[in-house]
Design an enzyme around this catalytic site. Structure first.
Site, mmCIF file in Angstrom:
data_model
loop_
_atom_site.group_PDB
_atom_site.id
_atom_site.type_symbol
_atom_site.label_atom_id
_atom_site.label_comp_id
_atom_site.label_asym_id
_atom_site.label_seq_id
_atom_site.Cartn_x
_atom_site.Cartn_y
_atom_site.Cartn_z
ATOM 1 N N LEU A 102 0.886 -1.163 0.000
ATOM 2 C CA LEU A 102 0.000 0.000 0.000
ATOM 3 C C LEU A 102 0.924 1.213 0.000
ATOM 4 O O LEU A 102 2.001 1.180 0.610
ATOM 5 C CB LEU A 102 -0.888 0.007 1.250
ATOM 6 C CG LEU A 102 -1.942 -1.106 1.348
ATOM 7 C CD1 LEU A 102 -2.684 -1.027 2.672
ATOM 8 C CD2 LEU A 102 -2.929 -1.022 0.180
ATOM 9 N N ASP A 103 0.485 2.289 -0.648
ATOM 10 C CA ASP A 103 1.307 3.501 -0.685
ATOM 11 C C ASP A 103 1.513 4.028 0.734
ATOM 12 O O ASP A 103 0.723 3.734 1.636
ATOM 13 C CB ASP A 103 0.616 4.597 -1.508
ATOM 14 C CG ASP A 103 0.457 4.191 -2.967
ATOM 15 O OD1 ASP A 103 1.217 3.328 -3.433
ATOM 16 O OD2 ASP A 103 -0.440 4.754 -3.623
#
Ligand code: URA
Length: 239
Positions: A102-103
């Site tokens: 996930l960013d």
């Protein structure tokens, strides 16, 4: 069958050198008898191992559900940033990794494990596992966007196209006054910044992103960002 020193190091009882020392000092009993050889092979599924009388049960695989907070990177190590692995205080195994990225600014469900086969099954687009995201969007999301997403979106450029697989876009709320929408998007692949780039292609900006589920695994609502727990047996079985 695994070496006694590996068994202990895997279970977080020290580095390989440290556990070798404990073994040579006679602090480790296997089935009640001291074993002083680090290379001694034991059946990790059956034999009882103790250190100073405390039983050490072997876990081949560990599975944690993390509600990833913003500001932390989805990596095992990073020279500058705090990693998701550093949030798992109970981890015994040193070979844990996040199953998918996930960013840094994305929140939500992240599975932390050392089970490579399971991670591959969840992440490979060939296995068609749904990943469900909730997002706030700067811009009014329309039925036209829903149609476009259902056909796949070019998140590359005109010269160098990069098409996504179809995505299931659901409009939860639109507010004309603020120009903000809330949506749920279901994808079966995980291209780099995919959700953000799909909305960019539609002329809109993701201002908040949270992953809510991966296949049958649903983010536990009681976990605040930064909190985690082990998966339950039922969750593991359904995965
Ligand atoms: N899509 C994104 O753009 N970012 C994420 O973190 C996950 C999916």
């Amino acid at each position: 069958m695994i070496r006694l020193d590996k068994y202990l190091a895997d279970m977080g009882e020290g580095t390989r050198q440290e556990v070798k020392k404990s073994i040579r000092q006679g602090r480790i009993l296997v089935e009640g008898a001291p074993v002083k050889k680090p290379e001694y092979k034991i059946d990790e599924t059956k034999q009882r191992v103790t250190i100073d009388g405390r039983e050490i049960c072997y876990r081949q695989f560990e599975y944690f559900m993390l509600n990833k907070p913003a500001g932390v990177v989805s990596a095992t190590e990073d020279p500058r940033e705090k990693t998701v692995i550093s949030l798992i205080g109970e981890a015994k195994r040193k070979d844990l990794f996040p199953a998918g990225r996930l960013d840094k600014d994305t929140e939500g469900l992240l599975l932390i494990t050392n089970d490579g086969a399971l991670a591959h099954r969840l992440l490979s687009p060939r296995h068609h596992v749904d990943k469900c995201y909730y997002a706030k969007i700067q811009g009014i999301v329309t039925e036209e966007d829903v149609k476009r997403f259902a056909e796949g979106v070019n998140i590359g450029t005109k010269e160098c196209e990069e098409w996504t697989a179809p995505g299931g876009l659901e409009i939860l709320k639109t507010d004309e006054a603020s120009g903000i929408s809330e949506i749920r998007l279901t994808l079966q692949e995980g291209k780099y910044h995919q959700v953000k780039r799909m909305f960019e292609a539609a002329g809109k900006t993701v201002t908040y992103l949270r992953r809510e589920s991966m296949g049958s695994l649903v983010l536990d609502q009681s976990l605040k960002p930064g909190q985690y727990r082990r998966l339950t047996d039922e969750e593991l079985e359904s995965l």
